[in-house]
Motif scaffolding. Structure first.
Motif, PDB file in Angstrom:
ATOM      1  N   ILE A 147     -40.375   7.953   9.189  1.00  0.00           N
ATOM      2  CA  ILE A 147     -39.690   7.101   8.658  1.00  0.00           C
ATOM      3  C   ILE A 147     -38.475   7.694   7.619  1.00  0.00           C
ATOM      4  CG2 ILE A 147     -39.277   5.176   6.774  1.00  0.00           C
ATOM      5  CD1 ILE A 147     -41.941   4.049   7.975  1.00  0.00           C
ATOM      6  N   ASN A 148     -38.940   8.863   7.161  1.00  0.00           N
ATOM      7  CA  ASN A 148     -38.063   9.796   6.408  1.00  0.00           C
ATOM      8  C   ASN A 148     -36.936  10.287   7.138  1.00  0.00           C
ATOM      9  OD1 ASN A 148     -38.786   9.123   3.731  1.00  0.00           O
ATOM     10  ND2 ASN A 148     -40.177  10.834   3.886  1.00  0.00           N
ATOM     11  N   ASN A 149     -37.305  10.764   8.260  1.00  0.00           N
ATOM     12  CA  ASN A 149     -36.563  11.290   9.265  1.00  0.00           C
ATOM     13  C   ASN A 149     -35.480  10.304  10.013  1.00  0.00           C
ATOM     14  OD1 ASN A 149     -37.687  13.930   8.813  1.00  0.00           O
ATOM     15  ND2 ASN A 149     -38.925  14.026  10.526  1.00  0.00           N
ATOM     16  N   PHE A 150     -35.928   9.063  10.132  1.00  0.00           N
ATOM     17  CA  PHE A 150     -35.277   8.128  10.731  1.00  0.00           C
ATOM     18  C   PHE A 150     -33.890   7.572   9.872  1.00  0.00           C
ATOM     19  CE2 PHE A 150     -35.226   3.216  10.827  1.00  0.00           C
ATOM     20  CZ  PHE A 150     -34.376   3.293  12.217  1.00  0.00           C
ATOM     21  N   GLU A 151     -34.453   7.715   8.558  1.00  0.00           N
ATOM     22  CA  GLU A 151     -33.598   7.036   7.409  1.00  0.00           C
ATOM     23  C   GLU A 151     -32.445   8.130   7.334  1.00  0.00           C
ATOM     24  OE1 GLU A 151     -36.478   3.935   5.410  1.00  0.00           O
ATOM     25  OE2 GLU A 151     -35.987   5.781   4.213  1.00  0.00           O
TER      26      GLU A 151
END
Length: 274
Positions: A147-151
């Motif tokens: 999720i961090n990478n996605f955001e």
């Protein structure tokens, strides 16, 4: 600021944050303030839409009956519906389950010039999955980093990401759920699972602590909004969005002024028969 901001990883216990605040306002004063905020927010969204250089993603998370629908109706209602969209994420469909957990999420992210409100989000695939043991820990544990990478991918591509957790007390939630039963106009919202989920209150609290600890960044911060007072919730959210968008205002106006000048030149050429 009227709510707590989390923009760096670190130890969090959001249950220590009050669920009820008034910001030194009465409800009547808050309604007047929100009316002014709505005008400013609408103008900022108009600039974002016209400039077409950025997008805004507003993520809404919260327990059942925390006011996600009401927040969207109030805050998104200040914006031009032509440039605003809502995406709600419920139990994944068979098609969605056949893909990675972010597949259905990424499809709903805003394009440049657009504002999208997520009613629940990618975080459901950690929270619900973790609390109800729907997948092994080895699977959902990896999703914090995913999720961090996605955001980060979104913000690297000029998507402004703002995440709200609507923080409601257990007593206030019970009050709202009972109101749905007694009010025929709200009974369509009844869902027996809302009562079942209350038995997992502490488990969800621990899960939300980890989300705030591990998925709070300067680029995609979390805001915990005291949501027992609905009128306070709307003012607090509007304040965050206005303060988030204001730094972009000058750039958007400059881009539009440049575009306007170019269009005038093109118009003059047409009128001159060139």
């Amino acid at each position: 600021m009227l709510c707590e901001k989390f923009d760096n990883p670190g130890k969090v216990s959001f249950t220590t944050i009050p669920t009820k605040r008034d910001g030194d306002m009465t409800e009547a004063q808050a309604l007047v303030r929100f009316a002014k905020q709505a005008l400013e927010l609408g103008k900022l969204q108009e600039l974002l839409s016209a400039a077409g250089t950025h997008a805004l993603l507003v993520v809404l998370q919260g327990r059942d009956a925390s006011g996600k629908d009401g927040a969207i109706k109030g805050v998104a209602g200040a914006m031009n519906p032509g440039g605003t969209r809502v995406a709600a994420f419920k139990v994944p469909t068979p098609e969605e389950r056949a893909h990675d957990f972010l597949w259905r999420i990424h499809k709903q992210t805003p394009g440049k010039g657009e504002v999208v409100f997520f009613n629940r989000s990618q975080y459901e695939d950690i929270l619900v999955v973790r609390v109800h043991n729907l997948a092994p820990e080895a699977i959902w544990e990896k999703r914090y980093e995913d999720i961090n990478n996605f955001e980060n991918l979104l913000t690297d591509n000029n998507v402004i990401v703002v995440k709200f957790f609507l923080h409601v007390s257990k007593d206030e939630q019970e009050k709202r759920l009972l109101e749905r039963e007694s009010n025929s106009e709200k009974s369509w919202k009844l869902n027996p699972s809302d009562w079942t989920e209350r038995s997992f209150w502490d488990d969800y609290s621990a899960a939300y602590d980890d989300v705030l600890e591990r998925c709070s960044t300067p680029e995609a911060p979390w805001y915990v909004v005291p949501a027992d007072n609905k009128w306070f919730r709307n003012v607090a959210m509007a304040e965050v969005l206005i303060e988030t968008l204001k730094p972009y205002k000058a750039g958007w106006k400059a881009a539009l002024e440049k575009l306007g000048a170019e269009q005038k030149i093109a118009l003059e050429k047409i009128r001159a028969g060139q």
